[in-house]
Write a protein that holds these residues in place. Structure first.
Motif, PDB file in Angstrom:
ATOM      1  N   PHE A  58       0.808  -1.210  -0.092  1.00  0.00           N
ATOM      2  CA  PHE A  58       0.144  -0.068   0.073  1.00  0.00           C
ATOM      3  C   PHE A  58       0.838   1.393   0.087  1.00  0.00           C
ATOM      4  O   PHE A  58       1.881   1.356   0.875  1.00  0.00           O
ATOM      5  CB  PHE A  58      -1.013  -0.043   1.148  1.00  0.00           C
ATOM      6  N   ILE A  59       0.589   2.066  -0.863  1.00  0.00           N
ATOM      7  CA  ILE A  59       1.495   3.516  -0.960  1.00  0.00           C
ATOM      8  C   ILE A  59       0.831   4.400  -0.427  1.00  0.00           C
ATOM      9  O   ILE A  59      -0.268   4.855  -0.851  1.00  0.00           O
ATOM     10  CB  ILE A  59       2.002   3.473  -2.652  1.00  0.00           C
ATOM     11  N   HIS A  60       1.570   5.447   0.034  1.00  0.00           N
ATOM     12  CA  HIS A  60       1.067   6.752   0.844  1.00  0.00           C
ATOM     13  C   HIS A  60       1.120   8.055  -0.056  1.00  0.00           C
ATOM     14  O   HIS A  60       0.782   8.985   0.503  1.00  0.00           O
ATOM     15  CB  HIS A  60       1.781   6.735   2.425  1.00  0.00           C
ATOM     16  N   SER A  61       2.171   7.680  -1.074  1.00  0.00           N
ATOM     17  CA  SER A  61       2.267   8.896  -1.724  1.00  0.00           C
ATOM     18  C   SER A  61       2.700   8.570  -3.181  1.00  0.00           C
ATOM     19  O   SER A  61       2.921   7.263  -3.680  1.00  0.00           O
ATOM     20  CB  SER A  61       3.548   9.967  -1.401  1.00  0.00           C
ATOM     21  N   HIS A  62       2.598   9.319  -4.184  1.00  0.00           N
ATOM     22  CA  HIS A  62       3.069   9.244  -5.519  1.00  0.00           C
ATOM     23  C   HIS A  62       1.987   7.830  -5.908  1.00  0.00           C
ATOM     24  O   HIS A  62       2.472   6.809  -6.506  1.00  0.00           O
ATOM     25  CB  HIS A  62       4.578   8.437  -5.774  1.00  0.00           C
ATOM     26  N   HIS A  63       0.749   8.078  -5.717  1.00  0.00           N
ATOM     27  CA  HIS A  63      -0.430   7.118  -6.128  1.00  0.00           C
ATOM     28  C   HIS A  63      -0.355   6.299  -7.311  1.00  0.00           C
ATOM     29  O   HIS A  63      -0.821   5.318  -7.725  1.00  0.00           O
ATOM     30  CB  HIS A  63      -1.810   7.773  -5.574  1.00  0.00           C
ATOM     31  N   ASN A  64       0.215   7.223  -8.420  1.00  0.00           N
ATOM     32  CA  ASN A  64       0.030   6.744  -9.888  1.00  0.00           C
ATOM     33  C   ASN A  64       0.926   5.483  -9.996  1.00  0.00           C
ATOM     34  O   ASN A  64       0.536   4.598 -10.974  1.00  0.00           O
ATOM     35  CB  ASN A  64       0.510   7.894 -10.717  1.00  0.00           C
ATOM     36  N   LEU A  65       1.770   5.080  -8.979  1.00  0.00           N
ATOM     37  CA  LEU A  65       2.634   4.117  -9.074  1.00  0.00           C
ATOM     38  C   LEU A  65       1.657   2.704  -8.586  1.00  0.00           C
ATOM     39  O   LEU A  65       2.123   1.784  -9.171  1.00  0.00           O
ATOM     40  CB  LEU A  65       3.693   4.125  -8.159  1.00  0.00           C
ATOM     41  N   ALA A  66       0.716   2.861  -8.221  1.00  0.00           N
ATOM     42  CA  ALA A  66      -0.354   1.954  -7.846  1.00  0.00           C
ATOM     43  C   ALA A  66      -0.864   1.165  -9.127  1.00  0.00           C
ATOM     44  O   ALA A  66      -1.115  -0.039  -9.375  1.00  0.00           O
ATOM     45  CB  ALA A  66      -1.361   2.357  -6.866  1.00  0.00           C
ATOM     46  N   SER A  67      -0.939   2.057 -10.212  1.00  0.00           N
ATOM     47  CA  SER A  67      -1.429   1.512 -11.461  1.00  0.00           C
ATOM     48  C   SER A  67      -0.265   0.844 -12.162  1.00  0.00           C
ATOM     49  O   SER A  67      -0.221  -0.100 -12.599  1.00  0.00           O
ATOM     50  CB  SER A  67      -1.903   2.671 -12.440  1.00  0.00           C
ATOM     51  N   THR A  68       0.953   1.417 -12.049  1.00  0.00           N
ATOM     52  CA  THR A  68       2.097   1.017 -12.961  1.00  0.00           C
ATOM     53  C   THR A  68       2.385  -0.243 -12.347  1.00  0.00           C
ATOM     54  O   THR A  68       2.928  -1.177 -13.346  1.00  0.00           O
ATOM     55  CB  THR A  68       3.290   2.024 -12.782  1.00  0.00           C
ATOM     56  N   PHE A  69       2.502  -0.418 -11.179  1.00  0.00           N
ATOM     57  CA  PHE A  69       2.929  -1.953 -10.518  1.00  0.00           C
ATOM     58  C   PHE A  69       1.732  -2.796 -10.026  1.00  0.00           C
ATOM     59  O   PHE A  69       2.003  -3.777  -9.561  1.00  0.00           O
ATOM     60  CB  PHE A  69       3.696  -1.503  -9.463  1.00  0.00           C
ATOM     61  N   LYS A  70       0.528  -2.298 -10.400  1.00  0.00           N
ATOM     62  CA  LYS A  70      -0.692  -3.051  -9.673  1.00  0.00           C
ATOM     63  C   LYS A  70      -0.538  -3.317  -8.278  1.00  0.00           C
ATOM     64  O   LYS A  70      -0.506  -4.542  -7.779  1.00  0.00           O
ATOM     65  CB  LYS A  70      -0.924  -4.177 -10.674  1.00  0.00           C
ATOM     66  N   LEU A  71      -0.302  -2.483  -7.666  1.00  0.00           N
ATOM     67  CA  LEU A  71       0.114  -2.514  -5.993  1.00  0.00           C
ATOM     68  C   LEU A  71      -1.490  -2.947  -5.507  1.00  0.00           C
ATOM     69  O   LEU A  71      -2.605  -2.666  -5.755  1.00  0.00           O
ATOM     70  CB  LEU A  71       0.436  -0.955  -5.305  1.00  0.00           C
ATOM     71  N   GLY A  72      -1.321  -3.196  -4.030  1.00  0.00           N
ATOM     72  CA  GLY A  72      -2.438  -3.695  -3.530  1.00  0.00           C
ATOM     73  C   GLY A  72      -3.434  -2.607  -3.062  1.00  0.00           C
ATOM     74  O   GLY A  72      -4.764  -2.637  -2.990  1.00  0.00           O
ATOM     75  N   GLY A  73      -2.869  -1.377  -2.616  1.00  0.00           N
ATOM     76  CA  GLY A  73      -3.806  -0.139  -2.213  1.00  0.00           C
ATOM     77  C   GLY A  73      -3.024   1.032  -2.145  1.00  0.00           C
ATOM     78  O   GLY A  73      -1.674   1.129  -2.527  1.00  0.00           O
ATOM     79  N   ILE A  74      -3.656   2.031  -1.949  1.00  0.00           N
ATOM     80  CA  ILE A  74      -3.342   3.330  -1.540  1.00  0.00           C
ATOM     81  C   ILE A  74      -3.805   4.113  -0.187  1.00  0.00           C
ATOM     82  O   ILE A  74      -5.024   3.799  -0.058  1.00  0.00           O
ATOM     83  CB  ILE A  74      -3.552   4.274  -2.849  1.00  0.00           C
ATOM     84  N   HIS A  75      -2.777   4.799   0.236  1.00  0.00           N
ATOM     85  CA  HIS A  75      -3.380   5.324   1.585  1.00  0.00           C
ATOM     86  C   HIS A  75      -3.764   6.706   1.436  1.00  0.00           C
ATOM     87  O   HIS A  75      -2.557   7.462   0.754  1.00  0.00           O
ATOM     88  CB  HIS A  75      -2.095   5.079   2.656  1.00  0.00           C
ATOM     89  N   LEU A  76      -4.606   7.344   1.875  1.00  0.00           N
ATOM     90  CA  LEU A  76      -4.855   8.807   1.888  1.00  0.00           C
ATOM     91  C   LEU A  76      -4.396   9.453   3.306  1.00  0.00           C
ATOM     92  O   LEU A  76      -4.944   9.242   4.040  1.00  0.00           O
ATOM     93  CB  LEU A  76      -6.521   8.887   1.543  1.00  0.00           C
ATOM     94  N   THR A  77      -3.557  10.296   2.950  1.00  0.00           N
ATOM     95  CA  THR A  77      -3.121  11.198   3.975  1.00  0.00           C
ATOM     96  C   THR A  77      -3.999  12.379   4.288  1.00  0.00           C
ATOM     97  O   THR A  77      -4.957  12.566   3.470  1.00  0.00           O
ATOM     98  CB  THR A  77      -1.779  11.799   3.784  1.00  0.00           C
ATOM     99  N   SER A  78      -3.937  13.075   5.253  1.00  0.00           N
ATOM    100  CA  SER A  78      -4.719  14.662   5.521  1.00  0.00           C
ATOM    101  C   SER A  78      -4.773  15.384   4.329  1.00  0.00           C
ATOM    102  O   SER A  78      -5.790  16.001   3.825  1.00  0.00           O
ATOM    103  CB  SER A  78      -4.262  14.995   6.887  1.00  0.00           C
ATOM    104  N   THR A  79      -3.420  15.434   3.608  1.00  0.00           N
ATOM    105  CA  THR A  79      -3.286  16.218   2.536  1.00  0.00           C
ATOM    106  C   THR A  79      -4.059  15.817   1.404  1.00  0.00           C
ATOM    107  O   THR A  79      -4.904  16.599   0.460  1.00  0.00           O
ATOM    108  CB  THR A  79      -1.760  16.353   2.162  1.00  0.00           C
ATOM    109  N   HIS A  80      -4.068  14.537   1.216  1.00  0.00           N
ATOM    110  CA  HIS A  80      -4.974  13.903  -0.081  1.00  0.00           C
ATOM    111  C   HIS A  80      -6.583  14.327   0.330  1.00  0.00           C
ATOM    112  O   HIS A  80      -7.142  14.492  -0.734  1.00  0.00           O
ATOM    113  CB  HIS A  80      -4.627  12.386  -0.007  1.00  0.00           C
ATOM    114  N   LYS A  81      -6.975  13.975   1.570  1.00  0.00           N
ATOM    115  CA  LYS A  81      -8.404  14.212   1.992  1.00  0.00           C
ATOM    116  C   LYS A  81      -8.660  15.767   1.513  1.00  0.00           C
ATOM    117  O   LYS A  81     -10.104  15.948   1.714  1.00  0.00           O
ATOM    118  CB  LYS A  81      -8.731  13.660   3.150  1.00  0.00           C
ATOM    119  N   LYS A  82      -7.934  16.513   1.929  1.00  0.00           N
ATOM    120  CA  LYS A  82      -8.334  18.009   1.650  1.00  0.00           C
ATOM    121  C   LYS A  82      -8.488  18.346   0.121  1.00  0.00           C
ATOM    122  O   LYS A  82      -9.187  19.288  -0.077  1.00  0.00           O
ATOM    123  CB  LYS A  82      -7.027  18.878   2.355  1.00  0.00           C
TER     124      LYS A  82
END
Length: 211
Positions: A58-82
């Motif tokens: 699960f990746i906390h930043s650079h979420h686009n890499l989740a598609s590149t590598f077919k990662l399991g998940g992305i984590h949204l920080t407070s910055t992302h939620k704003k």
């Protein structure tokens, strides 16, 4: 109960090898939290981890890499939620390539567990700090009773984070947390893999199944 390891926030020697060994030892979920790392450096780190383990990351930043590598998940920080619209669009685009992607986030108060503005489709949420910090003077502001009551009533699957070590497992299980996120107890150890194996053994000793 979920057994999660969060990466060291800074780079460490032989990190990809250690993470790979943690996966081989039975780790099912690894949160890659490197907020200061560039996209390229993050990409290089993931590339050093065998591809068949990527769906556990699960990746906390650079979420686009989740598609590149077919990662399991992305984590949204407070910055992302704003940045609601930008984050919504990013998730939508990621799901076009990786429809099974899981979304997680972090909360700092019990009140957030009942906030109707919060998304309901998080796979799980971190709540912290649950226990007093292992490496600093930072202390938990929660009581066992308030935690147990909140976890029984909330719609979220809550993962304990903050001050988590091998001695926390039994208490967290008693409170009914859905899992624990290990950080300092792993990375401050002289041998992270050996420490992880001790944690596995403690789960077995307490007869707690690991997800």
């Amino acid at each position: 109960m979920k057994l999660i390891v969060i990466s060291s926030s800074s780079s460490i020697e032989n990190e990809a090898r250690i993470v790979t060994e943690l996966f081989e030892a039975g780790l099912e979920t690894f949160h890659l939290r490197k907020l200061k790392l560039s996209t390229q450096r993050m990409k290089e780190l993931i590339q050093q981890i065998p591809q068949h383990f990527h769906n556990r990351i699960f990746i906390h930043s650079h979420h686009n890499l989740a598609s590149t590598f077919k990662l399991g998940g992305i984590h949204l920080t407070s910055t992302h939620k704003k940045k609601k619209y930008r984050t919504w669009l990013s998730i939508k685009l990621i799901r076009l390539k990786n429809p099974d992607i899981k979304i997680t986030t972090s909360f700092k108060t019990i009140g957030h567990l009942f906030d109707t503005d919060q998304k309901s489709d998080y796979s799980y949420v971190f709540l912290s700090p649950i226990f007093d910090s292992i490496t600093s003077k930072f202390q938990s502001g929660f009581t066992e009773y308030s935690l147990h009551s909140a976890i029984q009533k909330t719609k979220f699957d809550v993962i304990a984070r903050g001050g988590i070590d091998i001695l926390s497992i039994e208490k967290a299980n008693r409170i009914n947390f859905k899992g624990l996120a290990f950080y300092s107890s792993i990375w401050k150890s002289k041998d992270p893999v050996a420490e992880f194996n001790k944690i596995i053994e403690k789960f077995k000793e307490l007869n707690i199944s690991i997800e």
